[in-house]
Scaffold this motif. Structure first.
Motif, PDB file in Angstrom:
ATOM      1  N   VAL A 168       0.818  -1.222   0.000  1.00 54.70           N
ATOM      2  CA  VAL A 168       0.000   0.000   0.000  1.00 54.70           C
ATOM      3  C   VAL A 168       0.851   1.271   0.000  1.00 54.70           C
ATOM      4  O   VAL A 168       0.442   2.299  -0.548  1.00 54.70           O
ATOM      5  N   ILE A 169       2.053   1.207   0.598  1.00 55.94           N
ATOM      6  CA  ILE A 169       2.876   2.424   0.649  1.00 55.94           C
ATOM      7  C   ILE A 169       4.279   2.195   0.075  1.00 55.94           C
ATOM      8  O   ILE A 169       4.642   2.779  -0.950  1.00 55.94           O
ATOM      9  N   VAL A 228       5.344   8.921   6.862  1.00 52.30           N
ATOM     10  CA  VAL A 228       4.010   8.406   6.514  1.00 52.30           C
ATOM     11  C   VAL A 228       3.339   7.739   7.718  1.00 52.30           C
ATOM     12  O   VAL A 228       2.128   7.576   7.770  1.00 52.30           O
ATOM     13  N   ASN A 231       0.613   6.325  14.093  1.00 56.94           N
ATOM     14  CA  ASN A 231       0.638   5.316  15.163  1.00 56.94           C
ATOM     15  C   ASN A 231       0.045   5.893  16.446  1.00 56.94           C
ATOM     16  O   ASN A 231       0.058   7.108  16.652  1.00 56.94           O
ATOM     17  N   ASP A 243       6.439   7.840  12.649  1.00 62.19           N
ATOM     18  CA  ASP A 243       7.540   6.896  12.885  1.00 62.19           C
ATOM     19  C   ASP A 243       8.792   7.646  13.335  1.00 62.19           C
ATOM     20  O   ASP A 243       9.704   7.057  13.921  1.00 62.19           O
TER      21      ASP A 243
HETATM   22  P1  NAP Z   1       3.023  -2.480   7.040  1.00 61.53           P
HETATM   23  O1  NAP Z   1       2.208  -3.175   6.015  1.00 61.53           O
HETATM   24  O2  NAP Z   1       3.064  -2.999   8.427  1.00 61.53           O
HETATM   25  O3  NAP Z   1       4.506  -2.399   6.477  1.00 61.53           O
HETATM   26  C1  NAP Z   1       5.552  -1.912   7.265  1.00 61.53           C
HETATM   27  C2  NAP Z   1       6.825  -2.015   6.486  1.00 61.53           C
HETATM   28  O4  NAP Z   1       7.877  -1.498   7.305  1.00 61.53           O
HETATM   29  C3  NAP Z   1       7.221  -3.448   6.111  1.00 61.53           C
HETATM   30  O5  NAP Z   1       7.747  -3.482   4.802  1.00 61.53           O
HETATM   31  C4  NAP Z   1       8.290  -3.820   7.142  1.00 61.53           C
HETATM   32  O6  NAP Z   1       9.317  -4.672   6.664  1.00 61.53           O
HETATM   33  C5  NAP Z   1       8.910  -2.451   7.413  1.00 61.53           C
HETATM   34  N1  NAP Z   1       9.471  -2.421   8.769  1.00 61.53           N
HETATM   35  C6  NAP Z   1       8.821  -2.664   9.935  1.00 61.53           C
HETATM   36  N2  NAP Z   1       9.683  -2.553  10.965  1.00 61.53           N
HETATM   37  C7  NAP Z   1      10.884  -2.250  10.436  1.00 61.53           C
HETATM   38  C8  NAP Z   1      12.165  -2.028  10.984  1.00 61.53           C
HETATM   39  N3  NAP Z   1      12.385  -2.082  12.306  1.00 61.53           N
HETATM   40  N4  NAP Z   1      13.181  -1.741  10.153  1.00 61.53           N
HETATM   41  C9  NAP Z   1      12.978  -1.679   8.819  1.00 61.53           C
HETATM   42  N5  NAP Z   1      11.775  -1.868   8.222  1.00 61.53           N
HETATM   43  C10 NAP Z   1      10.754  -2.173   9.038  1.00 61.53           C
HETATM   44  O7  NAP Z   1       2.573  -0.952   7.180  1.00 61.53           O
HETATM   45  P2  NAP Z   1       1.934   0.038   6.081  1.00 61.53           P
HETATM   46  O8  NAP Z   1       0.524  -0.346   5.810  1.00 61.53           O
HETATM   47  O9  NAP Z   1       2.878   0.231   4.960  1.00 61.53           O
HETATM   48  O10 NAP Z   1       1.866   1.374   6.956  1.00 61.53           O
HETATM   49  C11 NAP Z   1       3.053   2.003   7.416  1.00 61.53           C
HETATM   50  C12 NAP Z   1       2.652   3.188   8.282  1.00 61.53           C
HETATM   51  O11 NAP Z   1       1.917   4.130   7.482  1.00 61.53           O
HETATM   52  C13 NAP Z   1       1.710   2.838   9.437  1.00 61.53           C
HETATM   53  O12 NAP Z   1       2.064   3.636  10.556  1.00 61.53           O
HETATM   54  C14 NAP Z   1       0.353   3.230   8.937  1.00 61.53           C
HETATM   55  O13 NAP Z   1      -0.538   3.566   9.981  1.00 61.53           O
HETATM   56  C15 NAP Z   1       0.703   4.445   8.136  1.00 61.53           C
HETATM   57  N6  NAP Z   1      -0.317   4.847   7.141  1.00 61.53           N
HETATM   58  C16 NAP Z   1      -0.533   6.160   6.998  1.00 61.53           C
HETATM   59  C17 NAP Z   1      -1.480   6.604   6.088  1.00 61.53           C
HETATM   60  C18 NAP Z   1      -1.689   8.085   5.930  1.00 61.53           C
HETATM   61  O14 NAP Z   1      -2.673   8.522   5.340  1.00 61.53           O
HETATM   62  N7  NAP Z   1      -0.750   8.907   6.410  1.00 61.53           N
HETATM   63  C19 NAP Z   1      -2.198   5.700   5.323  1.00 61.53           C
HETATM   64  C20 NAP Z   1      -1.923   4.339   5.455  1.00 61.53           C
HETATM   65  C21 NAP Z   1      -0.979   3.911   6.390  1.00 61.53           C
HETATM   66  P3  NAP Z   1       9.034  -6.214   6.219  1.00 61.53           P
HETATM   67  O15 NAP Z   1       8.373  -6.118   4.873  1.00 61.53           O
HETATM   68  O16 NAP Z   1      10.387  -6.814   6.149  1.00 61.53           O
HETATM   69  O17 NAP Z   1       8.149  -6.791   7.275  1.00 61.53           O
END
Ligand code: NAP
Length: 284
Positions: A168-169, A228, A231, A243
């Protein structure tokens, strides 16, 4: 530049959208967003309120298709078919995650990519990777680009590091940055020495979903940071945080988006941009 306000970007998008809607209405077309919601999940309701306010603010319309959370997959597919066929609905937002009785892949596949406003269908995703122009990118991923564009942060030839590789991102934003001629490095949970990677970047996009996990050791002067993450605050306080530890990073870098008031503020405005673009296509 300091804080890169997403609200400012959203206001600029809204001003342009109001003009576009006026022009479309002069041709007899009212851009209309169809929202499909299963049940009354608080996140869905809150996003629906924001999207409705933005639509109404620029003169676009919203039609909500609410069905019970316990409705069957067939019932959902019937609604998706209905919005696909309805020429007066230009774009659709289907709230996910869907309840457990629904196969997410089946629901996504049922939606026409041209009506998919948030890049959830395989057709929209293919459009991002092939540059075919089919469908729309996920609203949040594209909002990152709109923020950089608004603040005239040139991506071409720059080193861009993306933290996160979700569908998604992380992945779509990486493709969109590549399209803008950035040199993109995508990092994830198995990447070694993240601060070394981000220190080498000109632009850092952080999308890991790890509250306040990225501190000043990741950054250097002159960089642009797009946070982005949304949390719950890890210290038990009310409200959301990103983050990145914004307070300690902001004085070092050239610009950083706050949370709240950053990327999230642009996302729902961008959704309505997509509806207007789809209405323009339909009106030709
Ligand atoms: P996600 O599906 O949980 O993906 C997180 C990504 O970050 C994964 O690729 C993961 O790696 C990586 N990651 C996690 N911990 C890490 C670490 N310690 N070091 C390096 N990489 C790490 O999350 P998402 O849906 O992409 O969302 C990410 C954030 O954006 C969330 O906080 C969500 O709430 C936010 N968000 C914001 C909006 C907005 O409108 N601003 C909209 C949607 C989401 P792996 O692939 O290796 O597991």
């Amino acid at each position: 530049m300091g804080l890169l306000s997403g609200k400012e970007v959203a206001e600029a998008l809204k001003a342009q959208m109001a003009k576009d809607v006026e022009a479309l209405k002069a041709k007899g077309v009212t851009p209309t967003l169809g929202i499909i919601r299963m049940g009354e999940e608080p996140n869905d309701i809150s996003y629906e309120k924001g999207a409705t306010k933005t639509c109404e603010g620029v003169g676009a319309a919203v039609k909500v298709f609410a069905i019970p959370r316990e409705a069957s997959q067939d019932e959902l597919l019937k609604v998706i078919k209905q919005v696909n066929e309805d020429k007066a609905i230009h774009g659709v937002l289907l709230f996910r995650p869907l309840p457990k009785q629904i196969n997410d892949n089946v629901a996504r596949a049922a939606l026409l990519p041209g009506k998919d406003m948030d890049g959830i269908t395989d057709g929209s995703m293919a459009g991002i990777y092939s540059d075919s122009g089919a469908g729309f990118p996920p609203c949040t991923a594209e909002s990152v680009i709109k923020i950089l564009d608004h603040y005239k942060v040139d991506v071409a030839g720059k080193n861009v590091v993306v933290l996160g590789r979700s569908t998604v991102i992380g992945k779509p934003v990486s493709m969109l940055l590549l399209k803008k001629n950035g040199t993109v490095t995508v990092c994830h949970s198995k990447t070694k020495d993240l601060p070394k990677k981000t220190q080498e970047a000109d632009i850092v996009v952080v999308a890991m979903g790890r509250a306040w996990s990225v501190d000043k050791s990741y950054f250097k002067a002159g960089q642009y940071v797009i946070d982005v993450g949304v949390n719950a605050k890890p210290n038990g306080e009310k409200g959301t945080c990103g983050d990145v530890k914004t307070e300690e990073v902001e004085p070092i870098v050239a610009g950083i988006t706050p949370v709240p008031g950053g990327v999230g503020s642009v996302t729902s405005a961008n959704l309505v941009c997509h509806v207007i673009e789809a209405a323009k296509v339909a009106s030709v």
